[in-house]
Design a protein around this motif. Structure first.
Motif, PDB file in Angstrom:
ATOM      1  N   ASP A  11       1.037  -1.330   0.681  1.00  7.24           N
ATOM      2  CA  ASP A  11      -0.600   0.495  -0.010  1.00  7.24           C
ATOM      3  C   ASP A  11       0.434   1.217  -0.282  1.00  7.24           C
ATOM      4  N   ALA A  12       2.250   1.273   0.376  1.00  6.03           N
ATOM      5  CA  ALA A  12       3.281   1.892  -0.329  1.00  6.03           C
ATOM      6  C   ALA A  12       4.124   1.602  -1.596  1.00  6.03           C
ATOM      7  N   PRO A  13       4.516   2.629  -1.276  1.00  4.05           N
ATOM      8  CA  PRO A  13       5.950   1.961  -3.034  1.00  4.05           C
ATOM      9  C   PRO A  13       6.874   1.676  -2.744  1.00  4.05           C
ATOM     10  N   ALA A  14       7.034   1.101  -3.683  1.00  2.00           N
ATOM     11  CA  ALA A  14       8.690  -0.174  -2.870  1.00  2.00           C
ATOM     12  C   ALA A  14       9.629   0.343  -2.862  1.00  2.00           C
ATOM     13  N   PRO A  15      10.370   0.225  -1.883  1.00  2.00           N
ATOM     14  CA  PRO A  15      11.656   0.938  -1.614  1.00  2.00           C
ATOM     15  C   PRO A  15      13.005   0.516  -2.465  1.00  2.00           C
ATOM     16  N   ALA A  16      13.728   1.164  -2.218  1.00  2.00           N
ATOM     17  CA  ALA A  16      14.934   1.210  -2.913  1.00  2.00           C
ATOM     18  C   ALA A  16      15.308   0.356  -2.275  1.00  2.00           C
ATOM     19  N   ALA A  40       0.666   1.905  -6.342  1.00  2.00           N
ATOM     20  CA  ALA A  40      -0.559   0.697  -7.853  1.00  2.00           C
ATOM     21  C   ALA A  40       0.466   0.900  -9.105  1.00  2.00           C
ATOM     22  N   THR A  41       0.521   2.224  -9.248  1.00  2.00           N
ATOM     23  CA  THR A  41       1.618   1.982 -10.735  1.00  2.00           C
ATOM     24  C   THR A  41       2.848   2.574 -10.253  1.00  2.00           C
ATOM     25  N   GLY A  42       3.899   2.239  -9.479  1.00  2.00           N
ATOM     26  CA  GLY A  42       5.042   3.445  -9.255  1.00  2.00           C
ATOM     27  C   GLY A  42       5.199   4.693  -9.753  1.00  2.00           C
ATOM     28  N   GLU A  43       3.883   4.883 -10.654  1.00  2.00           N
ATOM     29  CA  GLU A  43       4.195   6.152 -10.662  1.00  2.00           C
ATOM     30  C   GLU A  43       4.575   7.502  -9.724  1.00  2.00           C
ATOM     31  N   TYR A  44       5.052   8.921  -9.975  1.00  2.00           N
ATOM     32  CA  TYR A  44       5.362  10.612  -9.624  1.00  2.00           C
ATOM     33  C   TYR A  44       3.918  10.847  -9.841  1.00  2.00           C
ATOM     34  N   VAL A  45       3.128  11.358  -8.725  1.00  2.00           N
ATOM     35  CA  VAL A  45       2.314  12.018  -9.222  1.00  2.00           C
ATOM     36  C   VAL A  45       2.124  13.144  -8.475  1.00  2.00           C
ATOM     37  N   HIS A  46       1.336  14.039  -9.147  1.00  2.00           N
ATOM     38  CA  HIS A  46       0.676  15.470  -9.032  1.00  2.00           C
ATOM     39  C   HIS A  46       1.770  16.447  -8.933  1.00  2.00           C
ATOM     40  N   LEU A  47       2.363  15.951 -10.069  1.00  2.00           N
ATOM     41  CA  LEU A  47       3.499  16.965 -11.214  1.00  2.00           C
ATOM     42  C   LEU A  47       3.441  18.432 -10.296  1.00  2.00           C
ATOM     43  N   ASP A  48       4.532  19.429 -10.285  1.00  2.00           N
ATOM     44  CA  ASP A  48       4.000  20.475  -9.853  1.00  2.00           C
ATOM     45  C   ASP A  48       2.916  20.959  -9.242  1.00  2.00           C
ATOM     46  N   ASP A  49       2.712  20.348  -8.474  1.00  2.00           N
ATOM     47  CA  ASP A  49       1.413  20.460  -6.950  1.00  2.00           C
ATOM     48  C   ASP A  49       1.401  19.732  -5.848  1.00  2.00           C
TER      49      ASP A  49
END
Length: 134
Positions: A11-16, A40-49
């Motif tokens: 439920d949180a991003p996979a760590p390095a 869920a996607t591993g993508e950064y969200v809310h770019l510039d927000d």
């Protein structure tokens, strides 16, 4: 002596590969720095927000806290890292709404906010946490 336990949740991003999402030892639960990544996607969200990124980042922190057997009420310290002082007001507003919602006791965690360079250009904010349970 209490064992040190790695905390992991989908439920949180996979760590390095060099650290865990969180580590628990006794009543102490340290959450590694989280960013605005959709687990869920591993993508950064809310770019510039930064407000959207702050909320997503705190959701990631909360998921790890809960995976470690604690609740957001158990968080005693949050450290917020911003890339620019210009984002402070928007971050602070989103942060305030989130912690008020998830700390019904009204006792909010301590906080430090610092301006830094972050590991990814997409990241406007990173947050780590310390929770202590009984």
């Amino acid at each position: 002596m209490t064992a040190k336990t790695a905390i992991s949740t989908p439920d949180a991003p996979a760590p390095a590969f060099t650290f865990h999402q969180g580590v628990r030892k006794g009543p102490f639960l340290q959450v590694s720095g989280q960013g605005p990544t959709d687990p869920a996607t591993g993508e950064y969200v809310h770019l510039d927000d930064v407000a959207g990124q702050t909320t997503r980042t705190l959701e990631n922190v909360r998921a790890i806290v809960e995976a470690g057997g604690a609740s957001f009420e158990d968080v005693v310290m949050l450290r917020v890292y911003l890339t620019t002082r210009d984002d402070f007001a928007a971050m602070n507003e989103a942060y305030g709404a989130f912690v008020a919602k998830h700390c019904p006791s009204g006792v909010l965690p301590s906080r430090t906010t610092v301006m830094v360079g972050l590991p990814r250009e997409e990241m406007l904010v990173e947050i780590d946490a310390l929770a202590i349970t009984d």
